[in-house]
Design a protein around this motif. Sequence first.
Motif, PDB file in Angstrom:
ATOM      1  N   SER A 228      36.368  34.932  52.239  1.00  0.00           N
ATOM      2  CA  SER A 228      37.364  34.891  52.881  1.00  0.00           C
ATOM      3  C   SER A 228      38.719  34.240  52.187  1.00  0.00           C
ATOM      4  CB  SER A 228      37.447  34.086  54.467  1.00  0.00           C
ATOM      5  OG  SER A 228      36.461  34.758  55.213  1.00  0.00           O
ATOM      6  N   ASN A 229      38.506  33.177  51.713  1.00  0.00           N
ATOM      7  CA  ASN A 229      39.552  32.273  50.799  1.00  0.00           C
ATOM      8  C   ASN A 229      39.981  33.301  49.678  1.00  0.00           C
ATOM      9  OD1 ASN A 229      37.586  29.186  51.007  1.00  0.00           O
ATOM     10  ND2 ASN A 229      38.877  30.048  52.532  1.00  0.00           N
ATOM     11  N   SER A 230      39.127  34.009  49.036  1.00  0.00           N
ATOM     12  CA  SER A 230      39.406  34.674  47.859  1.00  0.00           C
ATOM     13  C   SER A 230      40.659  35.721  48.167  1.00  0.00           C
ATOM     14  CB  SER A 230      38.413  35.645  47.341  1.00  0.00           C
ATOM     15  OG  SER A 230      37.955  36.588  48.072  1.00  0.00           O
ATOM     16  N   ILE A 231      40.682  36.278  49.512  1.00  0.00           N
ATOM     17  CA  ILE A 231      41.698  36.933  49.771  1.00  0.00           C
ATOM     18  C   ILE A 231      42.988  36.549  50.691  1.00  0.00           C
ATOM     19  CG2 ILE A 231      40.555  39.276  49.354  1.00  0.00           C
ATOM     20  CD1 ILE A 231      39.980  39.266  52.214  1.00  0.00           C
ATOM     21  N   PRO A 248      40.290  33.375  40.181  1.00  0.00           N
ATOM     22  CA  PRO A 248      40.323  33.972  41.538  1.00  0.00           C
ATOM     23  C   PRO A 248      41.552  34.957  41.356  1.00  0.00           C
ATOM     24  CG  PRO A 248      41.543  31.808  41.252  1.00  0.00           C
ATOM     25  CD  PRO A 248      40.814  32.065  40.008  1.00  0.00           C
ATOM     26  N   LEU A 249      41.964  35.639  42.577  1.00  0.00           N
ATOM     27  CA  LEU A 249      43.215  36.525  42.451  1.00  0.00           C
ATOM     28  C   LEU A 249      44.240  35.195  42.716  1.00  0.00           C
ATOM     29  CD1 LEU A 249      42.362  38.917  45.414  1.00  0.00           C
ATOM     30  CD2 LEU A 249      42.226  39.384  42.822  1.00  0.00           C
ATOM     31  N   ASN A 250      45.481  35.829  41.832  1.00  0.00           N
ATOM     32  CA  ASN A 250      46.761  35.191  42.039  1.00  0.00           C
ATOM     33  C   ASN A 250      47.448  35.686  43.240  1.00  0.00           C
ATOM     34  OD1 ASN A 250      49.075  33.975  41.784  1.00  0.00           O
ATOM     35  ND2 ASN A 250      49.377  34.252  39.603  1.00  0.00           N
ATOM     36  N   TYR A 254      52.078  38.747  44.903  1.00  0.00           N
ATOM     37  CA  TYR A 254      52.220  40.125  45.673  1.00  0.00           C
ATOM     38  C   TYR A 254      52.192  39.788  47.324  1.00  0.00           C
ATOM     39  CZ  TYR A 254      47.159  39.394  44.537  1.00  0.00           C
ATOM     40  OH  TYR A 254      45.926  39.359  44.280  1.00  0.00           O
ATOM     41  N   PRO A 255      52.324  40.637  47.957  1.00  0.00           N
ATOM     42  CA  PRO A 255      52.472  40.609  49.513  1.00  0.00           C
ATOM     43  C   PRO A 255      51.080  40.207  50.018  1.00  0.00           C
ATOM     44  CG  PRO A 255      53.713  42.365  48.939  1.00  0.00           C
ATOM     45  CD  PRO A 255      53.167  41.870  47.819  1.00  0.00           C
TER      46      PRO A 255
END
Length: 476
Positions: A228-231, A248-250, A254-255
């Motif tokens: 969940s945190n990852s997104i 992780p994702l940055n 992006y929105p």
Amino acid sequence: MSDKLLSVGIDIGTSTTQMILSLISFENMASSFTVPRIVITDKKIIYKSDIIITPIEDNLIDADQIKKFIIDEYKKAGIQKQDIKTGAVIITGESARKVNAENVANALSGFVGDFVVATAGPDLESIIAGKGCGAFDFSKNQHDLVVNLDIGGGTTNLVVFNDGDVIDTACFDIGGRQIKVDQMAKVSYIAPKVKEIIENENIKIKLGEVLKLSEVKKLANIFVDVISNSIGIGEKSPYFDLLITHKPLNLERYPKIKNISFSGGVADCIDDFNDDELKEFPYGDIGYVLGNSLNQSAIIKDNNIVDTVETIRATVVGAGSHTLDISGSTVSFDIKALPVKNIPAISFSNEEVDNFPQLPEIINERILWHADDAIHNCALCFKGLHSPDYQYIINLGDAIIKGAEKILNLDFPLIIIIENDMAKSLGHYIKAKIGSSKQMICIDRVITGDGDYVDIGNPIAQGEVLPVVVKTLVFS
């Protein structure tokens, strides 16, 4: 008139190994008296193999067992090895980290044919899975942002697509086989990071003891919190950083993501199982429990869940289907750099290219997607402009040289592919800047995408054009 060829794809994953046979149709779409342009017109999967548990013992992949599996599947499909004209062998997930992974990939490639071979790092695996499950097509058709979560045995691979472009990837050490059990439901394996979580949280899971569902649910909920945190959902888990595979994702780039898709073996387990079903620990791991916990999470309840066309088979490469292409006549190259083979393509959107100050960093980051223990050469692919001015050529050329510094320092030929006719001017500028000691190939009128591999041959037609083979990974 359409021609056809038979293609094989083999995926050796953390949990499973499988194979797919595809029939690829292609034809010359150019009119008479023009440069040929061979394109894929159809791709049809004609055979899906059994799915076997990947044979791994003492951190080594058993290539002989995998060869036997392939031979048996060829017999079931009624084909001979010589019938296969193209294909791909991909090693993914934790299997890619096994000590003999690259040797196994090369051995299998020689065994089944001269194909694309890749020991896929987490970034490339994320992209392949996202394309294979249909998230890429959703993004392209809906002109929207979507993240795919490919949850397998050892890892959860994330890829973010926006309007058909890859804009981010990530990977976490979360999967169904982070804990394994035997036929008596006794714990036979606990992953190192999971051991740390179990100790910190006093979760009662021990090697050799019967696995209790109530304890597994505690661990599964921690996994779900991190996913969940990852997104961008929920308060940051204390185990978020621990479970990151490499990055992780940055999410600031992006929105907010509202479209989410799932693939991988655990995607088949996202359901409302009862406790009696979960206690059986199907497949000897905790995948069902993890899927059940995801089913009850805010990830599912608060977002648009995109239907996928594939789950457990998403990462299977249907084939490295060879599509012959011809470069434009406006090319620039060092003859000593040719031929090149099995070079992974990295695509950049016009929006990324227009941001010239950030472009070198983006190029460097994408090159690292294809690095495991070492930097490998890549083809840098741009759409370009129909009629670029000289300042555009300078800006793009300087950004490429700076971003590809690691490639140039290793004395790889700098390979640039442009969709529009501008390779000669760009190539001449770059060659003047990098000097005669560095080799370069800059071609145009060739369309590639992330996940493709490129062969570039020696010049033909009095040296005016180069033959190019784009090996497009085929997904169902």
